[in-house]
Design a protein around this motif. Structure first.
Motif, PDB file in Angstrom:
ATOM      1  N   THR A   1       3.915  10.333  -9.717  1.00 25.34           N
ATOM      2  CA  THR A   1       3.142  10.669 -10.915  1.00 25.34           C
ATOM      3  C   THR A   1       2.642  12.113 -10.851  1.00 25.34           C
ATOM      4  OG1 THR A   1       2.450   8.354 -11.104  1.00 25.34           O
ATOM      5  CG2 THR A   1       1.166   9.981 -12.323  1.00 25.34           C
ATOM      6  N   LYS A   2       2.171  12.521  -9.686  1.00 29.08           N
ATOM      7  CA  LYS A   2       1.674  13.893  -9.532  1.00 29.08           C
ATOM      8  C   LYS A   2       2.809  14.901  -9.704  1.00 29.08           C
ATOM      9  CE  LYS A   2      -2.269  12.847  -6.565  1.00 29.08           C
ATOM     10  NZ  LYS A   2      -2.887  13.053  -5.225  1.00 29.08           N
ATOM     11  N   ARG A   3       4.001  14.565  -9.198  1.00 32.80           N
ATOM     12  CA  ARG A   3       5.144  15.470  -9.347  1.00 32.80           C
ATOM     13  C   ARG A   3       5.521  15.633 -10.826  1.00 32.80           C
ATOM     14  NH1 ARG A   3       9.041  13.334  -4.391  1.00 32.80           N
ATOM     15  NH2 ARG A   3       7.790  14.204  -2.683  1.00 32.80           N
ATOM     16  N   GLU A   4       5.521  14.550 -11.570  1.00 25.39           N
ATOM     17  CA  GLU A   4       5.838  14.618 -12.992  1.00 25.39           C
ATOM     18  C   GLU A   4       4.823  15.468 -13.743  1.00 25.39           C
ATOM     19  OE1 GLU A   4       6.161  10.695 -14.458  1.00 25.39           O
ATOM     20  OE2 GLU A   4       7.992  10.203 -13.332  1.00 25.39           O
ATOM     21  N   GLN A   5       3.547  15.303 -13.411  1.00 24.67           N
ATOM     22  CA  GLN A   5       2.517  16.097 -14.065  1.00 24.67           C
ATOM     23  C   GLN A   5       2.702  17.590 -13.790  1.00 24.67           C
ATOM     24  OE1 GLN A   5      -1.166  14.491 -12.643  1.00 24.67           O
ATOM     25  NE2 GLN A   5      -1.125  12.710 -14.021  1.00 24.67           N
ATOM     26  N   ILE A   6       3.042  17.947 -12.552  1.00 25.35           N
ATOM     27  CA  ILE A   6       3.261  19.352 -12.204  1.00 25.35           C
ATOM     28  C   ILE A   6       4.479  19.916 -12.950  1.00 25.35           C
ATOM     29  CG2 ILE A   6       3.879  20.906 -10.313  1.00 25.35           C
ATOM     30  CD1 ILE A   6       2.204  19.097  -8.477  1.00 25.35           C
ATOM     31  N   ALA A   7       5.556  19.096 -13.061  1.00 25.49           N
ATOM     32  CA  ALA A   7       6.758  19.546 -13.778  1.00 25.49           C
ATOM     33  C   ALA A   7       6.455  19.780 -15.253  1.00 25.49           C
ATOM     34  CB  ALA A   7       7.873  18.509 -13.607  1.00 25.49           C
TER      35      ALA A   7
ATOM     36  N   LEU B   1       0.827  -1.188   0.000  1.00 27.72           N
ATOM     37  CA  LEU B   1       0.000   0.000   0.000  1.00 27.72           C
ATOM     38  C   LEU B   1       0.875   1.257   0.000  1.00 27.72           C
ATOM     39  CD1 LEU B   1      -2.813   1.269   0.209  1.00 27.72           C
ATOM     40  CD2 LEU B   1      -2.613   1.117   2.699  1.00 27.72           C
ATOM     41  N   ASN B   2       1.956   1.246   0.777  1.00 27.15           N
ATOM     42  CA  ASN B   2       2.872   2.391   0.811  1.00 27.15           C
ATOM     43  C   ASN B   2       3.559   2.584  -0.548  1.00 27.15           C
ATOM     44  OD1 ASN B   2       2.233   2.855   3.456  1.00 27.15           O
ATOM     45  ND2 ASN B   2       3.924   1.648   4.259  1.00 27.15           N
ATOM     46  N   PHE B   3       3.897   1.458  -1.234  1.00 28.90           N
ATOM     47  CA  PHE B   3       4.530   1.546  -2.543  1.00 28.90           C
ATOM     48  C   PHE B   3       3.611   2.240  -3.535  1.00 28.90           C
ATOM     49  CE2 PHE B   3       4.938  -0.335  -6.794  1.00 28.90           C
ATOM     50  CZ  PHE B   3       6.215   0.094  -7.109  1.00 28.90           C
ATOM     51  N   TYR B   4       2.348   1.853  -3.547  1.00 27.66           N
ATOM     52  CA  TYR B   4       1.388   2.471  -4.459  1.00 27.66           C
ATOM     53  C   TYR B   4       1.212   3.948  -4.125  1.00 27.66           C
ATOM     54  CZ  TYR B   4       0.078  -2.061  -6.406  1.00 27.66           C
ATOM     55  OH  TYR B   4       0.078  -3.273  -7.036  1.00 27.66           O
ATOM     56  N   SER B   5       1.254   4.281  -2.854  1.00 30.75           N
ATOM     57  CA  SER B   5       1.141   5.680  -2.463  1.00 30.75           C
ATOM     58  C   SER B   5       2.334   6.490  -2.979  1.00 30.75           C
ATOM     59  CB  SER B   5       1.048   5.786  -0.945  1.00 30.75           C
ATOM     60  OG  SER B   5      -0.086   5.095  -0.476  1.00 30.75           O
ATOM     61  N   PHE B   6       3.556   5.913  -2.887  1.00 30.14           N
ATOM     62  CA  PHE B   6       4.755   6.591  -3.386  1.00 30.14           C
ATOM     63  C   PHE B   6       4.666   6.768  -4.896  1.00 30.14           C
ATOM     64  CE2 PHE B   6       8.956   6.057  -5.316  1.00 30.14           C
ATOM     65  CZ  PHE B   6       9.608   7.180  -4.804  1.00 30.14           C
ATOM     66  N   GLN B   7       4.164   5.737  -5.576  1.00 27.71           N
ATOM     67  CA  GLN B   7       4.045   5.814  -7.036  1.00 27.71           C
ATOM     68  C   GLN B   7       3.073   6.925  -7.434  1.00 27.71           C
ATOM     69  OE1 GLN B   7       2.536   2.240  -8.940  1.00 27.71           O
ATOM     70  NE2 GLN B   7       4.382   2.140 -10.194  1.00 27.71           N
ATOM     71  N   MET B   8       2.001   7.079  -6.707  1.00 24.16           N
ATOM     72  CA  MET B   8       1.032   8.122  -7.001  1.00 24.16           C
ATOM     73  C   MET B   8       1.638   9.505  -6.768  1.00 24.16           C
ATOM     74  SD  MET B   8      -2.422   6.420  -5.367  1.00 24.16           S
ATOM     75  CE  MET B   8      -3.388   7.869  -5.718  1.00 24.16           C
ATOM     76  N   ARG B   9       2.435   9.648  -5.706  1.00 23.01           N
ATOM     77  CA  ARG B   9       3.076  10.937  -5.454  1.00 23.01           C
ATOM     78  C   ARG B   9       4.043  11.311  -6.584  1.00 23.01           C
ATOM     79  NH1 ARG B   9       3.327   8.986  -0.055  1.00 23.01           N
ATOM     80  NH2 ARG B   9       5.517   8.339  -0.374  1.00 23.01           N
TER      81      ARG B   9
END
Length: 270
Positions: free
Chosen positions: A239-245, A229-237
């Motif tokens: 992805t959001k950082r890449e989208q913002i960049a 569950l923590n791994f999926y949470s890190f992956q989502m974070r």
């Protein structure tokens, strides 16, 4: 000429005066209580059903008015018609039965059937008198206020006695239930089922090696699911950082392109 009774929708109308000198009349509506599910407390043909009973009319008044027609065995008061007996308060300070307020209905049980027949045939022009000299008085005015005030004053000693009695009976009841549950623990019934209660003698068997292994497997699985569950949470974070960049990069490119368009613009009056 003999006067006759007045009957309205099956009820005999009986005028009622509070005192002999009263000029105003109240009206009672009476008939024989005769229904299919009549209980033993209100037997058919011997019970008189009375409607429109005023709140100041008590059992003693009914006995004074109707006992001349036969022996009265019981009198019941209700807020509305019912075939059963009224609810009786089991406590003096904590009433369990609702208080009847306002006008009531009454059931008068006579010893003989002829008593009900005689009352339902009473003439209309001879009103009943609720309070006669030497009879039960009517509690009104200052006397009623004094009585209600005295009833509001709680007798603390009697209240404590009732509470102690209730708690003693409650503790005895709980202890009896505990002893009964302990006696039934582990004893199979006719179908072979064994009753298990929180009061049982068997407080739980020690854990076996197989049980310990099963608990270890559950703990490992819980930790693994948490890590996943923590791994999926890190992956989502990420992805959001890449989208913002990417949005910021596109914004800079658009800003530079607009600047070039402004610089290449020329003024042409004609």
């Amino acid at each position: 000429m003999a006067s006759s009774s007045v009957v309205f929708q099956g009820f005999t109308v009986l005028p009622l005066k509070i005192e002999e000198k009263s000029t105003c009349h109240h009206y009672l509506y009476v008939k024989e209580h005769n229904i299919r599910d009549a209980r033993d407390c209100k037997p058919k043909e011997r019970t008189l059903f009375v409607l429109n009973v005023p709140p100041y009319c008590e059992e003693g008044h009914f006995r004074e008015m109707f006992e001349r027609y036969g022996t009265i065995q019981r009198i019941f008061f209700h807020s509305k018609p019912t075939s059963g007996p009224p609810t009786v308060n089991s406590s003096t300070f904590f009433p369990t039965a609702p208080v009847i307020q306002g006008y009531m209905v009454a059931y008068i049980v006579f010893k003989k059937v002829s008593s009900v027949k005689a009352i339902t045939s009473l003439p209309y022009d001879k009103p009943l008198v609720m309070h006669k000299e030497g009879g039960q008085s009517i509690d009104t005015g200052l006397n009623k206020w004094i009585r209600e005030y005295k009833e509001d004053v709680v007798d603390t000693a009697a209240l404590q006695t009732e509470i102690d009695k209730y708690m003693t009976e409650y503790d005895e009841k709980i202890q009896t239930e505990i002893e009964k549950a302990k006696a039934a623990e582990g004893v199979p019934d006719e179908e072979g089922w064994v009753t298990v209660t929180k009061y049982g003698k068997n407080k739980g068997a020690p854990r076996t090696e197989a049980h310990e292994k099963a608990l270890t497997r559950k703990e490992k699985k819980r930790r693994k699911d948490k890590e996943l569950l923590n791994f999926y949470s890190f992956q989502m974070r990420e992805t959001k950082r890449e989208q913002i960049a990417n949005l910021r990069k596109k914004f800079e490119e658009d800003k530079n392109r607009i600047a070039l368009m402004k610089a290449s613009r020329k003024f042409r009056p004609y």
